[in-house]
Design a protein around this motif. Structure first.
Motif, PDB file in Angstrom:
ATOM      1  N   ARG A 135      -2.385  31.729-101.691  1.00 55.36           N
ATOM      2  CA  ARG A 135      -3.644  32.029-102.295  1.00 55.36           C
ATOM      3  C   ARG A 135      -4.745  31.895-101.825  1.00 55.36           C
ATOM      4  NH1 ARG A 135      -3.510  28.420-107.988  1.00 55.36           N
ATOM      5  NH2 ARG A 135      -1.370  29.114-107.913  1.00 55.36           N
ATOM      6  N   LEU A 136      -5.804  32.634-102.383  1.00 61.56           N
ATOM      7  CA  LEU A 136      -7.340  32.623-101.893  1.00 61.56           C
ATOM      8  C   LEU A 136      -8.067  32.158-103.293  1.00 61.56           C
ATOM      9  CD1 LEU A 136      -9.468  32.920 -99.958  1.00 61.56           C
ATOM     10  CD2 LEU A 136      -9.563  35.392-100.542  1.00 61.56           C
ATOM     11  N   THR A 137      -8.707  30.859-103.161  1.00 59.54           N
ATOM     12  CA  THR A 137      -9.264  30.334-104.534  1.00 59.54           C
ATOM     13  C   THR A 137     -10.541  30.436-104.039  1.00 59.54           C
ATOM     14  OG1 THR A 137      -7.383  28.982-104.670  1.00 59.54           O
ATOM     15  CG2 THR A 137      -9.505  28.322-105.866  1.00 59.54           C
ATOM     16  N   SER A 138     -11.374  30.622-104.869  1.00 64.74           N
ATOM     17  CA  SER A 138     -12.834  30.979-104.726  1.00 64.74           C
ATOM     18  C   SER A 138     -13.581  30.107-105.785  1.00 64.74           C
ATOM     19  CB  SER A 138     -13.348  32.313-104.715  1.00 64.74           C
ATOM     20  OG  SER A 138     -12.697  33.094-103.598  1.00 64.74           O
ATOM     21  N   ALA A 139     -14.774  29.481-105.473  1.00 67.32           N
ATOM     22  CA  ALA A 139     -15.625  28.815-106.518  1.00 67.32           C
ATOM     23  C   ALA A 139     -16.385  29.955-107.054  1.00 67.32           C
ATOM     24  CB  ALA A 139     -16.555  27.910-105.693  1.00 67.32           C
ATOM     25  N   PRO A 140     -17.330  29.766-107.937  1.00 64.89           N
ATOM     26  CA  PRO A 140     -18.218  30.867-108.613  1.00 64.89           C
ATOM     27  C   PRO A 140     -19.221  31.092-107.689  1.00 64.89           C
ATOM     28  CG  PRO A 140     -17.616  29.222-110.163  1.00 64.89           C
ATOM     29  CD  PRO A 140     -17.135  28.622-109.079  1.00 64.89           C
ATOM     30  N   HIS A 141     -19.116  32.595-107.573  1.00 65.35           N
ATOM     31  CA  HIS A 141     -20.490  32.963-106.935  1.00 65.35           C
ATOM     32  C   HIS A 141     -21.782  33.092-107.785  1.00 65.35           C
ATOM     33  CE1 HIS A 141     -17.658  33.765-103.920  1.00 65.35           C
ATOM     34  NE2 HIS A 141     -17.157  34.864-104.465  1.00 65.35           N
ATOM     35  N   TYR A 142     -22.802  33.613-107.243  1.00 64.85           N
ATOM     36  CA  TYR A 142     -24.090  34.008-108.000  1.00 64.85           C
ATOM     37  C   TYR A 142     -24.078  34.578-109.220  1.00 64.85           C
ATOM     38  CZ  TYR A 142     -26.493  32.581-103.690  1.00 64.85           C
ATOM     39  OH  TYR A 142     -26.771  31.865-102.585  1.00 64.85           O
ATOM     40  N   LYS A 168       0.079  45.648-108.892  1.00 69.70           N
ATOM     41  CA  LYS A 168       1.153  46.138-107.788  1.00 69.70           C
ATOM     42  C   LYS A 168       0.342  47.109-106.989  1.00 69.70           C
ATOM     43  CE  LYS A 168       2.919  49.592-111.075  1.00 69.70           C
ATOM     44  NZ  LYS A 168       3.998  50.211-111.719  1.00 69.70           N
ATOM     45  N   GLN A 169       0.974  47.748-105.776  1.00 69.02           N
ATOM     46  CA  GLN A 169       0.510  48.796-104.962  1.00 69.02           C
ATOM     47  C   GLN A 169      -0.120  49.705-105.593  1.00 69.02           C
ATOM     48  OE1 GLN A 169       2.944  49.357-101.444  1.00 69.02           O
ATOM     49  NE2 GLN A 169       2.372  51.719-101.401  1.00 69.02           N
ATOM     50  N   GLY A 170      -1.235  50.120-105.384  1.00 66.26           N
ATOM     51  CA  GLY A 170      -1.861  51.370-105.873  1.00 66.26           C
ATOM     52  C   GLY A 170      -2.769  50.719-106.953  1.00 66.26           C
ATOM     53  N   ASP A 171      -2.975  49.539-107.427  1.00 65.92           N
ATOM     54  CA  ASP A 171      -3.518  49.036-108.716  1.00 65.92           C
ATOM     55  C   ASP A 171      -4.807  48.342-108.192  1.00 65.92           C
ATOM     56  OD1 ASP A 171      -1.749  49.714-110.335  1.00 65.92           O
ATOM     57  OD2 ASP A 171      -0.679  47.747-110.563  1.00 65.92           O
ATOM     58  N   SER A 172      -6.084  48.525-109.035  1.00 66.87           N
ATOM     59  CA  SER A 172      -7.290  47.977-108.644  1.00 66.87           C
ATOM     60  C   SER A 172      -7.530  47.226-109.872  1.00 66.87           C
ATOM     61  CB  SER A 172      -8.181  49.168-108.477  1.00 66.87           C
ATOM     62  OG  SER A 172      -8.155  49.822-107.336  1.00 66.87           O
ATOM     63  N   ALA A 173      -8.357  46.115-109.817  1.00 67.23           N
ATOM     64  CA  ALA A 173      -9.031  45.279-110.812  1.00 67.23           C
ATOM     65  C   ALA A 173     -10.393  44.875-110.457  1.00 67.23           C
ATOM     66  CB  ALA A 173      -8.165  43.640-110.747  1.00 67.23           C
ATOM     67  N   HIS A 174     -11.050  45.055-111.612  1.00 72.67           N
ATOM     68  CA  HIS A 174     -12.821  44.731-111.710  1.00 72.67           C
ATOM     69  C   HIS A 174     -12.722  43.570-112.470  1.00 72.67           C
ATOM     70  CE1 HIS A 174     -16.940  45.864-112.308  1.00 72.67           C
ATOM     71  NE2 HIS A 174     -16.937  45.475-111.180  1.00 72.67           N
ATOM     72  N   TYR A 175     -13.344  42.581-111.895  1.00 74.30           N
ATOM     73  CA  TYR A 175     -13.680  41.285-112.671  1.00 74.30           C
ATOM     74  C   TYR A 175     -14.783  40.328-112.154  1.00 74.30           C
ATOM     75  CZ  TYR A 175     -11.605  39.791-108.349  1.00 74.30           C
ATOM     76  OH  TYR A 175     -11.167  39.601-107.080  1.00 74.30           O
ATOM     77  N   ARG A 176     -14.970  39.613-113.203  1.00 75.23           N
ATOM     78  CA  ARG A 176     -16.510  38.608-112.751  1.00 75.23           C
ATOM     79  C   ARG A 176     -15.855  37.622-111.550  1.00 75.23           C
ATOM     80  NH1 ARG A 176     -18.790  36.002-118.152  1.00 75.23           N
ATOM     81  NH2 ARG A 176     -20.008  34.929-116.602  1.00 75.23           N
ATOM     82  N   ALA A 177     -16.996  37.478-110.755  1.00 73.36           N
ATOM     83  CA  ALA A 177     -16.608  36.460-109.723  1.00 73.36           C
ATOM     84  C   ALA A 177     -17.749  35.313-109.743  1.00 73.36           C
ATOM     85  CB  ALA A 177     -17.007  37.233-108.329  1.00 73.36           C
ATOM     86  N   ASP A 178     -18.574  35.452-110.890  1.00 73.32           N
ATOM     87  CA  ASP A 178     -19.371  34.315-111.065  1.00 73.32           C
ATOM     88  C   ASP A 178     -18.679  33.033-111.809  1.00 73.32           C
ATOM     89  OD1 ASP A 178     -19.316  35.701-113.408  1.00 73.32           O
ATOM     90  OD2 ASP A 178     -21.597  35.992-113.675  1.00 73.32           O
ATOM     91  N   LEU A 179     -17.184  33.301-111.826  1.00 76.44           N
ATOM     92  CA  LEU A 179     -16.410  32.164-112.580  1.00 76.44           C
ATOM     93  C   LEU A 179     -15.662  31.864-111.450  1.00 76.44           C
ATOM     94  CD1 LEU A 179     -15.574  34.097-115.922  1.00 76.44           C
ATOM     95  CD2 LEU A 179     -17.153  32.298-115.688  1.00 76.44           C
ATOM     96  N   ASP A 180     -14.777  30.713-111.689  1.00 78.50           N
ATOM     97  CA  ASP A 180     -13.810  30.361-110.698  1.00 78.50           C
ATOM     98  C   ASP A 180     -12.748  31.560-110.803  1.00 78.50           C
ATOM     99  OD1 ASP A 180     -14.463  27.775-110.011  1.00 78.50           O
ATOM    100  OD2 ASP A 180     -13.617  27.108-111.779  1.00 78.50           O
ATOM    101  N   HIS A 181     -12.126  32.034-109.478  1.00 76.65           N
ATOM    102  CA  HIS A 181     -11.673  32.964-109.458  1.00 76.65           C
ATOM    103  C   HIS A 181     -10.494  32.886-108.241  1.00 76.65           C
ATOM    104  CE1 HIS A 181     -15.131  34.001-107.265  1.00 76.65           C
ATOM    105  NE2 HIS A 181     -14.178  34.891-106.305  1.00 76.65           N
ATOM    106  N   VAL A 182      -9.252  33.566-108.485  1.00 78.78           N
ATOM    107  CA  VAL A 182      -8.192  33.343-107.672  1.00 78.78           C
ATOM    108  C   VAL A 182      -7.352  34.596-107.348  1.00 78.78           C
ATOM    109  CG1 VAL A 182      -5.935  32.142-106.998  1.00 78.78           C
ATOM    110  CG2 VAL A 182      -7.709  31.019-108.309  1.00 78.78           C
ATOM    111  N   ILE A 183      -7.225  34.882-105.784  1.00 81.52           N
ATOM    112  CA  ILE A 183      -6.153  36.063-105.527  1.00 81.52           C
ATOM    113  C   ILE A 183      -5.082  35.493-105.156  1.00 81.52           C
ATOM    114  CG2 ILE A 183      -6.073  38.152-104.081  1.00 81.52           C
ATOM    115  CD1 ILE A 183      -9.151  38.277-104.113  1.00 81.52           C
ATOM    116  N   GLU A 184      -3.677  35.587-105.596  1.00 80.12           N
ATOM    117  CA  GLU A 184      -2.643  34.850-105.098  1.00 80.12           C
ATOM    118  C   GLU A 184      -1.611  36.037-105.010  1.00 80.12           C
ATOM    119  OE1 GLU A 184       0.777  31.704-106.868  1.00 80.12           O
ATOM    120  OE2 GLU A 184      -1.107  32.558-108.274  1.00 80.12           O
TER     121      GLU A 184
END
Length: 200
Positions: A135-142, A168-184
């Motif tokens: 997984r790629l775990t990220s702290a909140p950005h600006y 799954k393959q071909g899908d996209s997600a748009h989300y807030r990155a000023d919160l804790d966020h994870v790509i797994e």
């Protein structure tokens, strides 16, 4: 005398060196166009803040090496830096084999930037590869930062704050990155995805 520049006591304007005049105006223009502070440009270029300030005020004649570092920070050649804007190439290339574009590379994750470095204050574009069960775990950005993730191979689980979605393959997600966020990557194959980060 500094290795970075030769100071000049000549007045600006008609008495100054025309090439130096073009350079000081172009550096200031490009820095403002890319919304960079002097400190940020100093960090990207490796040229001191005081040096950059003196160049923009027409109070310094930088060496070729310094001019080259400034041009590289904007992703252009020295010729483009001192020439008129309309002579620029309309194409800017980020080479895939350039190791300087690797933001991270280890057994779990590889992150490669696909956008010119001088653009990254406004928009960031990455290729991300995540190993199975990693997984790629990220702290909140600006505040106001958002991410758009598109999966091109494998599957992904994305979490933003308390919200979770599966892709799954071909899908996209748009989300807030000023919160804790994870790509797994919950799958058994490598996850390959493209990530666009925008800052308001």
């Amino acid at each position: 005398m500094s290795n970075e520049f030769n100071t000049s006591k000549h007045k600006r304007g008609n008495e100054s060196d025309p090439a130096s005049q073009v350079l000081c105006e172009r550096v200031a223009q490009l820095r403002k166009r890319h919304d960079l502070t002097l400190d940020q440009l100093a960090t990207v270029s490796g040229v001191s803040r005081s040096m950059l300030s003196q160049i923009e005020r027409g109070q310094a004649n930088p060496t070729l090496a310094v001019t080259y570092r400034i041009a590289q920070a904007f992703g252009i050649t020295i010729g483009e830096l001192v020439d008129q804007p309309w002579s620029f190439s309309s194409i800017e290339v980020v080479h895939g084999e350039d190791q300087n574009n690797l933001y991270r590379s280890d057994d779990e994750c590889q992150i490669r930037t696909l956008s010119p470095l001088h653009m990254e204050k406004n928009i960031e574009f990455y290729e991300i590869r995540v190993a199975p069960n990693a997984r790629l775990t990220s702290a909140p950005h600006y505040q106001g930062t958002k991410e758009l993730l598109t999966v091109t191979k494998g599957e992904a689980s994305v979490r933003s704050g308390e919200s979770i979605c599966k892709l799954k393959q071909g899908d996209s997600a748009h989300y807030r990155a000023d919160l804790d966020h994870v790509i797994e990557n919950p799958g058994k194959k490598e996850l390959v995805c493209y990530l666009i980060v925008t800052n308001q």
